[in-house]
Design a protein around this motif. Structure first.
Motif, PDB file in Angstrom:
ATOM      1  N   THR A 195      42.703  28.994  33.582  1.00 37.38           N
ATOM      2  CA  THR A 195      43.388  29.031  34.878  1.00 37.38           C
ATOM      3  C   THR A 195      44.569  30.001  34.847  1.00 37.38           C
ATOM      4  N   PHE A 196      45.236  30.090  33.686  1.00 36.98           N
ATOM      5  CA  PHE A 196      46.343  31.043  33.567  1.00 36.98           C
ATOM      6  C   PHE A 196      45.825  32.478  33.658  1.00 36.98           C
ATOM      7  N   LEU A 197      44.748  32.778  32.928  1.00 40.43           N
ATOM      8  CA  LEU A 197      44.172  34.124  32.977  1.00 40.43           C
ATOM      9  C   LEU A 197      43.646  34.444  34.374  1.00 40.43           C
ATOM     10  N   ALA A 198      42.972  33.470  34.986  1.00 45.38           N
ATOM     11  CA  ALA A 198      42.436  33.689  36.326  1.00 45.38           C
ATOM     12  C   ALA A 198      43.557  33.919  37.334  1.00 45.38           C
ATOM     13  N   MET A 199      44.644  33.152  37.198  1.00 46.94           N
ATOM     14  CA  MET A 199      45.801  33.352  38.071  1.00 46.94           C
ATOM     15  C   MET A 199      46.355  34.763  37.891  1.00 46.94           C
ATOM     16  N   GLY A 200      46.450  35.197  36.633  1.00 48.66           N
ATOM     17  CA  GLY A 200      46.969  36.534  36.356  1.00 48.66           C
ATOM     18  C   GLY A 200      46.083  37.623  36.939  1.00 48.66           C
ATOM     19  N   CYS A 201      44.763  37.471  36.790  1.00 50.27           N
ATOM     20  CA  CYS A 201      43.832  38.465  37.341  1.00 50.27           C
ATOM     21  C   CYS A 201      43.915  38.507  38.857  1.00 50.27           C
ATOM     22  N   ALA A 202      44.009  37.329  39.485  1.00 49.80           N
ATOM     23  CA  ALA A 202      44.127  37.289  40.944  1.00 49.80           C
ATOM     24  C   ALA A 202      45.456  37.875  41.400  1.00 49.80           C
ATOM     25  N   MET A 203      46.494  37.665  40.589  1.00 48.20           N
ATOM     26  CA  MET A 203      47.817  38.203  40.925  1.00 48.20           C
ATOM     27  C   MET A 203      47.793  39.736  40.958  1.00 48.20           C
ATOM     28  N   LEU A 204      46.925  40.331  40.139  1.00 46.90           N
ATOM     29  CA  LEU A 204      46.855  41.783  40.107  1.00 46.90           C
ATOM     30  C   LEU A 204      46.426  42.364  41.451  1.00 46.90           C
ATOM     31  N   SER A 205      45.814  41.544  42.290  1.00 51.23           N
ATOM     32  CA  SER A 205      45.432  42.023  43.621  1.00 51.23           C
ATOM     33  C   SER A 205      46.660  42.394  44.440  1.00 51.23           C
ATOM     34  N   TYR A 206      47.814  41.801  44.105  1.00 53.92           N
ATOM     35  CA  TYR A 206      49.059  42.164  44.789  1.00 53.92           C
ATOM     36  C   TYR A 206      49.381  43.635  44.555  1.00 53.92           C
ATOM     37  N   LEU A 207      49.084  44.108  43.349  1.00 56.48           N
ATOM     38  CA  LEU A 207      49.296  45.512  43.031  1.00 56.48           C
ATOM     39  C   LEU A 207      48.190  46.390  43.601  1.00 56.48           C
ATOM     40  N   ASN A 208      47.074  45.763  43.949  1.00 58.56           N
ATOM     41  CA  ASN A 208      45.888  46.514  44.333  1.00 58.56           C
ATOM     42  C   ASN A 208      45.809  46.792  45.828  1.00 58.56           C
ATOM     43  N   LEU A 209      46.866  46.521  46.563  1.00 61.16           N
ATOM     44  CA  LEU A 209      46.797  46.707  48.011  1.00 61.16           C
ATOM     45  C   LEU A 209      46.605  48.162  48.393  1.00 61.16           C
ATOM     46  N   THR A 210      46.995  49.089  47.517  1.00 66.14           N
ATOM     47  CA  THR A 210      46.746  50.506  47.803  1.00 66.14           C
ATOM     48  C   THR A 210      45.419  50.970  47.208  1.00 66.14           C
ATOM     49  N   ILE A 211      44.760  50.105  46.466  1.00 66.18           N
ATOM     50  CA  ILE A 211      43.477  50.452  45.833  1.00 66.18           C
ATOM     51  C   ILE A 211      42.482  49.339  46.174  1.00 66.18           C
ATOM     52  N   ARG A 212      42.451  48.912  47.435  1.00 62.94           N
ATOM     53  CA  ARG A 212      41.667  47.750  47.823  1.00 62.94           C
ATOM     54  C   ARG A 212      40.207  47.902  47.419  1.00 62.94           C
ATOM     55  N   ILE A 213      39.549  46.763  47.203  1.00 64.62           N
ATOM     56  CA  ILE A 213      38.155  46.791  46.754  1.00 64.62           C
ATOM     57  C   ILE A 213      37.199  47.141  47.888  1.00 64.62           C
ATOM     58  N   ASN A 214      37.721  47.455  49.077  1.00 64.03           N
ATOM     59  CA  ASN A 214      36.846  47.933  50.144  1.00 64.03           C
ATOM     60  C   ASN A 214      36.805  49.460  50.163  1.00 64.03           C
ATOM     61  N   ASN A 215      37.224  50.082  49.069  1.00 63.36           N
ATOM     62  CA  ASN A 215      37.181  51.534  48.949  1.00 63.36           C
ATOM     63  C   ASN A 215      36.691  51.928  47.563  1.00 63.36           C
ATOM     64  N   LEU A 216      36.014  53.072  47.491  1.00 61.25           N
ATOM     65  CA  LEU A 216      35.484  53.543  46.207  1.00 61.25           C
ATOM     66  C   LEU A 216      36.558  54.318  45.455  1.00 61.25           C
ATOM     67  N   LEU A 217      37.629  53.631  45.093  1.00 63.55           N
ATOM     68  CA  LEU A 217      38.722  54.247  44.350  1.00 63.55           C
ATOM     69  C   LEU A 217      38.714  53.702  42.926  1.00 63.55           C
ATOM     70  N   VAL A 218      38.792  54.588  41.955  1.00 64.31           N
ATOM     71  CA  VAL A 218      38.630  54.182  40.564  1.00 64.31           C
ATOM     72  C   VAL A 218      39.943  53.732  39.919  1.00 64.31           C
ATOM     73  N   ASP A 219      41.056  53.861  40.621  1.00 64.88           N
ATOM     74  CA  ASP A 219      42.364  53.591  40.013  1.00 64.88           C
ATOM     75  C   ASP A 219      42.537  52.137  39.588  1.00 64.88           C
ATOM     76  N   PHE A 220      41.782  51.224  40.175  1.00 71.55           N
ATOM     77  CA  PHE A 220      41.843  49.820  39.769  1.00 71.55           C
ATOM     78  C   PHE A 220      40.918  49.558  38.587  1.00 71.55           C
ATOM     79  N   HIS A 221      39.817  50.290  38.510  1.00 71.83           N
ATOM     80  CA  HIS A 221      38.883  50.113  37.399  1.00 71.83           C
ATOM     81  C   HIS A 221      39.484  50.571  36.072  1.00 71.83           C
ATOM     82  N   LEU A 222      40.267  51.629  36.106  1.00 71.07           N
ATOM     83  CA  LEU A 222      40.826  52.170  34.864  1.00 71.07           C
ATOM     84  C   LEU A 222      41.610  51.128  34.074  1.00 71.07           C
ATOM     85  N   PRO A 223      42.626  50.476  34.658  1.00 71.50           N
ATOM     86  CA  PRO A 223      43.375  49.483  33.882  1.00 71.50           C
ATOM     87  C   PRO A 223      42.559  48.239  33.560  1.00 71.50           C
TER      88      PRO A 223
END
Length: 609
Positions: A195-223
């Motif tokens: 649950t801690f890891l899952a919370m952390g992964c979900a929290m990363l979506s806060y940083l991902n607002l400029t690299i949303r998963i509704n776009n083919l942008l690789v900047d989220f895949h890299l990290p």
């Protein structure tokens, strides 16, 4: 509809067959199987693209996966291999993954970079079944590595040409990376770690607002891929053969996702070297480490060779030697201004990346000091934080160098893409802290490696109660982040009709050609420069994508007499605006009839008016 369901089931069977076979033959931890298999498939498709055999490679891999699926079913039926029963984590992860993949089908592309390179490259490959050549005019940035694009090509080739299918393929990769991150867990029965890891992964979506998963942008895949590789290195640190099975394809794939992929690929290798030094096994491990390093950078070297030979003479966007005015780097007289703006942007707490960087230090440092002074316990978080601070500093220095000496001057002076670049490294920064925190949580348990119904798994009833409360809190935060992400994507989908892409698709549709070439039609698009959509070339790229033609010119509204003189050079005229009746009644009358005109018909209409 029935055919699409059948195609989806066959593709799932093919991918599952590859995953099951990898599980049987390599013995690596199951969490790393999908990421490893998808990376291998992508690299094989990449090799097919470099050799001009992209389509045969796709069909061969697809058929091979189906064969392996039935082979593994036979092995399971004979009792030679067992899948085991899914646990609570597997059920939860698969449920969330299935929901996000279904949601992906309903989403549309919006970001500028989809239409300037990422999505249009996928569309080109699905039409031409090859990598872009030097003579292709539709692809503006031919030197961009096609890593994720080849996987999307594979998915769309057997499911259909649709933006939703592209997003399903992209998010399938992303979910495989998140699954691999959970492979770092040793205490499999401790749900708090999950649950801690899952919370952390979900929290990363806060940083991902400029690299949303509704776009083919690789900047989220890299990290995410880099974090997954670190988890693999940690999980299999005592078996470098299994580590190599994972790291070689994953890091090789990482280097051809984007030019900065080589930077992210360095982190897992450095971490693996650190582990070997700490275990005093560096000398014995040197052979494996060299092989992992060499084979990991091989795809990157092959792409560099391809660009230098097969694409010789093209204009490169990030080149210090660019001879074109459009791609020329900033003049030295602008360096001081760019540097000052860069430092200001990096330290600006209104930026999402700076906020997260500050908050991570605010949370981690007091926790580390409290554990050290009160609990007399040293956490891994401290060393991790200091290491990641150095990583962020080096990354920012590299990005500043990019702005000063590589990026086109027009983009450098406005720090184009800064927030996206910064969020990308901060995803790695925050994700690294989450991984270190998970390991510290594991080390804090009274009984290690809990198996079965252990009667004494906690030091006291109070510690068990604290554990239960921690599970509850992390679970609540997890679902809060997930709910926020889902509602955000739903709102983006609802607003699609008002975006440039939404208006363009509603106006002209989404064109695909049955031939192996782009549309030969020429188009003149007339639109006001609202929000710089014309001057920034955004509308031009969007229309080129949907019309699938490089012969698209966007201009500002002009009087009917001036416009009539330009019509002979184009086959079709598209009005992306509503002309002012008081300014030009003839154009207004034309648009009131229809927004897409044959140029000859429009010329006659304007002359008759």
């Amino acid at each position: 509809m029935h055919m699409m369901v059948l195609n989806a089931l066959l593709l799932m069977a093919s991918l599952t067959g590859c995953c099951l076979f990898a599980r049987i033959k390599t013995g690596i931890q199951k969490e790393f199987i999908p990421l490893t298999v998808f990376s291998v498939l992508s690299l094989l498709l990449y090799a097919g693209g470099l050799t001009g055999q992209l389509l045969p490679a796709a069909f061969l891999l697809y058929a091979g996966g189906l064969f392996l699926f039935f082979y593994c079913l036979f092995q399971i039926r004979k009792g030679r291999f067992s899948l085991g029963k899914p646990g609570m984590f597997e059920i939860c992860f698969l449920s969330i993954a299935a929901f996000f993949l279904f949601l992906s089908l309903l989403l549309k592309l919006q970001h500028y970079d989809n239409f300037s390179h990422w999505a249009v490259i996928v569309k080109y490959m699905l039409t031409a079944d090859q990598f872009p050549s030097a003579g292709d005019t539709l692809i503006a940035f031919k030197d961009y590595p096609p890593g994720i694009s080849v996987f999307l090509y594979f998915i769309c080739r057997f499911l259909g040409n649709d933006q939703g299918i592209m997003l399903v393929g992209q998010n399938l990769l992303l979910l495989s990376g998140f699954l691999a991150i959970f492979g770092i867990v040793r205490e499999k029965r401790r749900f708090l770690v999950y649950t801690f890891l899952a919370m952390g992964c979900a929290m990363l979506s806060y940083l991902n607002l400029t690299i949303r998963i509704n776009n083919l942008l690789v900047d989220f895949h890299l990290p995410i891929f880099a974090l997954a590789a670190i988890a693999a290195a940690d999980s299999h640190r005592n078996n470098l053969k299994k580590t190599a099975w994972i790291l070689v394809p994953v890091l090789g794939f990482l280097t051809i996702m984007k030019n900065t992929g080589i930077f992210f690929a360095a982190f897992p290798i450095l971490y693996l070297i650190f582990l070997q030094i700490r275990q005093r096994r560096l000398g014995k491990s040197m052979g494996y480490l060299i092989l992992i390093l060499l084979f990991s950078v091989l795809p990157y070297l092959l792409w560099s060779h391809h660009v230098d030979t097969d694409l010789e003479g093209i204009d490169r966007k990030f080149s210090a030697e660019s001879e074109t005015e459009e791609y020329a780097p900033a003049d030295p007289s602008l360096h001081q201004e760019i540097t000052a703006d860069f430092v200001k942007a990096a330290a600006d707490l209104s930026n999402r990346a700076a906020i997260v960087f500050f908050l991570c230090h605010l949370l981690v440092l007091p926790l580390v000091l409290w554990c050290l002074l009160v609990k007399k316990r040293r956490l891994k978080l401290l060393a991790c934080l200091l290491s990641l601070d150095l990583v962020v500093f080096l990354y920012y220095a590299g990005i500043l160098y990019l702005y000063l000496y590589r990026m086109p001057a027009g983009e450098a002076v406005v720090l184009a893409g800064f927030e996206r670049y910064a969020c990308s490294i901060l995803v790695f920064f925050a994700g690294g802290l989450v991984l270190a925190g998970a390991k510290d949580i594991e080390d804090s348990f009274f009984v290690k490696q809990v198996q079965g119904d252990t009667m004494r798994a906690f030091s006291s009833p109070d510690s068990k109660h604290r554990y239960q409360k921690a599970v509850l809190v992390t679970s609540i935060l997890l679902f809060s982040f997930l709910y926020s992400e889902i509602t955000g994507l739903a709102e983006i989908r609802r607003q699609y009709a008002g975006t440039i892409a939404g208006q363009a698709e509603a106006l002209v549709g989404d064109h695909w050609t049955d031939s192996r070439e782009e549309s030969p039609e020429s188009y003149l698009v007339i639109a006001p420069d609202t929000d710089d959509i014309v001057s920034s070339y955004e509308l031009s790229y969007v229309m080129k994508y949907f019309l699938y033609s490089s012969k698209v010119k966007t201009i500002l509204p002009a009087p009917a007499e001036e416009l009539a003189g330009q019509l002979a050079d184009y086959g079709t005229v598209i009005f992306f605006h509503e002309p002012d009746v008081s300014a030009d009644h003839r154009l207004a009358a034309a648009v009131s009839q229809k927004k897409i005109w044959d140029s000859k018909e429009l010329h006659e209409f304007l002359q008759s008016g």
